[in-house]
Design an enzyme around this catalytic site. Structure first.
Site, PDB file in Angstrom:
ATOM      1  N   ARG A   1     -12.327  25.165   8.044  1.00  0.00           N
ATOM      2  CA  ARG A   1     -12.781  23.790   8.283  1.00  0.00           C
ATOM      3  C   ARG A   1     -11.702  22.975   8.989  1.00  0.00           C
ATOM      4  NH1 ARG A   1     -15.926  21.974   2.719  1.00  0.00           N
ATOM      5  NH2 ARG A   1     -17.083  23.909   2.418  1.00  0.00           N
TER       6      ARG A   1
ATOM      7  N   GLU B   1     -24.896  22.810   9.824  1.00  0.00           N
ATOM      8  CA  GLU B   1     -24.794  21.507   9.173  1.00  0.00           C
ATOM      9  C   GLU B   1     -23.617  20.740   9.752  1.00  0.00           C
ATOM     10  OE1 GLU B   1     -24.946  19.684   4.632  1.00  0.00           O
ATOM     11  OE2 GLU B   1     -23.348  21.076   5.109  1.00  0.00           O
TER      12      GLU B   1
HETATM   13  C1  8ZB Z   1     -19.859  19.059  -0.536  1.00  0.00           C
HETATM   14  C2  8ZB Z   1     -20.386  20.248  -1.238  1.00  0.00           C
HETATM   15  C3  8ZB Z   1     -19.782  20.490  -2.568  1.00  0.00           C
HETATM   16  C4  8ZB Z   1     -20.525  21.548  -3.340  1.00  0.00           C
HETATM   17  C5  8ZB Z   1     -20.120  23.784  -3.648  1.00  0.00           C
HETATM   18  C6  8ZB Z   1     -19.339  23.056  -4.691  1.00  0.00           C
HETATM   19  C7  8ZB Z   1     -20.061  21.738  -4.737  1.00  0.00           C
HETATM   20  C8  8ZB Z   1     -18.305  24.783  -2.239  1.00  0.00           C
HETATM   21  C9  8ZB Z   1     -18.791  26.892  -2.370  1.00  0.00           C
HETATM   22  C10 8ZB Z   1     -19.715  26.179  -3.135  1.00  0.00           C
HETATM   23  C11 8ZB Z   1     -20.759  28.126  -3.713  1.00  0.00           C
HETATM   24  C12 8ZB Z   1     -18.899  28.304  -2.319  1.00  0.00           C
HETATM   25  N1  8ZB Z   1     -19.391  24.883  -3.012  1.00  0.00           N
HETATM   26  N2  8ZB Z   1     -17.932  26.001  -1.828  1.00  0.00           N
HETATM   27  N3  8ZB Z   1     -20.698  26.793  -3.803  1.00  0.00           N
HETATM   28  N4  8ZB Z   1     -19.900  28.884  -3.010  1.00  0.00           N
HETATM   29  N5  8ZB Z   1     -18.046  29.043  -1.598  1.00  0.00           N
HETATM   30  O1  8ZB Z   1     -20.376  22.790  -2.674  1.00  0.00           O
HETATM   31  O2  8ZB Z   1     -19.370  23.728  -5.918  1.00  0.00           O
HETATM   32  O3  8ZB Z   1     -21.210  21.874  -5.528  1.00  0.00           O
END
Ligand code: 8ZB
Length: 487
Positions: A101, A172
């Protein structure tokens, strides 16, 4: 100012493209030849095309489900996605790791290597740039639903090139929504410019008959963001994308918690995005909506978290959002295992299925919330258009500079940070401190009155403490952060 809301010429795009592809060795792949990439995308079957599957969901008036997911290694990631498809995901993501990122591909590479050695992920997502077009193609081949990159990248130009050339048909992000919540001090002019590139790439593919979906990140900071602010940002990013030739846009919104306000927000998100796109001359657009399950702090208890997930699914269904992004029972801990991720999907899908033939009924209350959102978005959009003398890129940059648009709780110095939200007596998110937000007196008075009602009920002051209490309330089991004795 170098950023304007004008379609990039093909010549200029191709000139910048050479530079973009030379920033990391995987940009050298012959699969990134544009004619080759067009052929790759043409060969993606209809059921794996994100834009087309969304149109189908829209027609059926169903809410489709998508998790977040990503790990460091190619094999690990494929295994994860297959597991989530099995659990019922209608769309699959690839959540991109934080190094990627921030364009730190060298560190992402180290992350892959140690993850392979230790047999567990040392990155918080899938480093798509390092895996390159060939790796991303393998991921798509392994699944039977459309694939999207989900990230938080201010400069996603190389990443976007790689995923689309691999046949991933959605991306996105946006110049505002992938900057303000995700970076500290990257100028908005820069991130808007980078995302014009990403959109111009999609525009190129659309010009060649290929449909690719784009999704502004609706929830922004995910913390008590007033619906009208989120919707305005989605509209601006949709206009910017459409200018570059994007045709398929999913606008997003993060659950706020009051059911009426949430349904109103999803309905207005679609209506106002379509209205402004039309006003700006973009006629044949395909607009769908995305409902994000609660993006704020989650309860630690897994059963309670599933309760929250199920409530979110209920609201998403009744609002007729086209897609819902799911959470998991271990949200409060961190990146979920594939099993926990699957649990979130199954609980969500079960609720959505039960409710698929029902919609939230019209009511006076719903109409009031919708009309307030319309008034507020109109105030903000009028200001943006004025500030940019009709150019929303320039207008948006100025609006953020002056605080006319302002996003609460953002890490970025590019937003004023003066707006303070709080919940009213029914849990609707209102605005306590407006800062320089470009709202009319009528709107300000409505918010003040609503918040006064609550302060009176709780016999407390209307102040910052209310905001603080509301930030923590949901994770502790109530929507509104009432004074302790009233919970
Ligand atoms: C802005 C988004 C945050 C959400 C989830 C976080 C939170 C981030 C991963 C993921 C599954 C990943 N999140 N990275 N969920 N695998 N590698 O995005 O937990 O809910």
């Amino acid at each position: 100012m170098r950023v304007r809301n004008k379609k990039w010429s093909l010549e200029y795009f191709l000139e910048v493209r050479k530079e973009v592809l030379s920033t990391w060795p995987t940009g050298d792949s012959p699969l990134l030849d544009l004619d080759t990439a067009v052929e790759t995308l043409r060969a993606v079957p209809e059921h794996k095309n994100f834009a087309l599957k969304l149109l189908k969901a829209d027609k059926e008036k169903r809410t489709y489900i998508q998790p977040r997911a990503g790990v460091a290694t190619l094999q690990g990631h494929i295994e994860l996605l297959k597991h989530l498809e099995q659990a019922g995901a209608d769309f699959l993501p690839s959540t991109i790791d934080s190094y990627t990122r921030h364009n730190r591909y060298l560190e992402a590479q180290e992350g892959i290597e140690i993850s392979e050695k230790e047999q567990r992920s040392f990155l918080n997502g899938f480093p798509a740039v390092n895996h390159g077009v060939e790796g991303c193609m393998e991921v798509l081949k392994a699944v039977n639903v459309p694939l999207q990159a989900r990230h938080g990248t201010p400069d996603a130009r190389l990443l976007s090139e790689i995923i689309h050339a691999a046949g991933w048909t959605s991306n996105e992000g946006g110049g505002i929504s992938y900057n303000i919540p995700y970076a500290k001090n990257i100028s908005l002019a820069d991130s808007i410019y980078y995302w014009q590139y990403c959109d111009r790439l999609v525009g190129y593919y659309e010009d060649h008959g290929i449909h690719i979906n784009r999704e502004p990140f609706g929830p922004l900071t995910g913390t008590l963001v007033p619906p009208s602010i989120a919707i305005t940002v989605g509209i601006i990013e949709s206009i910017l994308a459409a200018t570059q030739g994007v045709k398929h846009i999913s606008v997003g919104y993060g659950q706020c918690g009051n059911v009426v306000q949430d349904v109103a927000a999803i309905q207005m998100l679609k209506e106002l995005t379509e209205y402004y796109l039309y006003t700006f001359g973009h006629k044949n657009m395909h607009i769908t909506t995305v409902f994000h399950q609660w993006m704020g702090g989650f309860p630690k208890d897994e059963a309670e978290a599933l309760g929250l997930i199920s409530m979110a699914s209920t609201v998403a269904s009744l609002s007729k959002a086209t897609k819902m992004i799911t959470k998991t029972p271990v949200e409060s801990i961190g990146v979920p295992t594939k099993e926990m991720n699957a649990t979130g999907i199954k609980a969500s899908k079960f609720v959505v299925n039960l409710l698929k033939d029902q919609a939230f009924p019209d009511s006076q209350k719903l109409n009031l919330e919708k009309e307030m959102i319309r008034k507020e978005v109109t105030c903000l959009m009028d200001k943006v258009i004025d500030l940019g003398l009709g150019d929303v890129a320039i207008g948006a940059i100025k609006a953020f500079e002056y605080g006319v648009i302002d996003i609460p709780f953002a890490p970025s110095k590019q937003t004023m940070g003066l707006v303070l939200p709080a919940r009213d007596n029914e849990g609707c998110i209102r605005i306590l401190e407006f800062g320089h937000l470009g709202m009319s007196e009528e709107v300000k008075n409505f918010h003040k009155d609503k918040l006064k009602e609550r302060a009176l009920k709780e016999d407390r002051a209307l102040d910052f403490q209310m905001t603080v209490d509301d930030v923590y309330a949901v994770s502790e089991g109530s929507l509104i952060g009432r004074k302790a004795d009233e919970n």
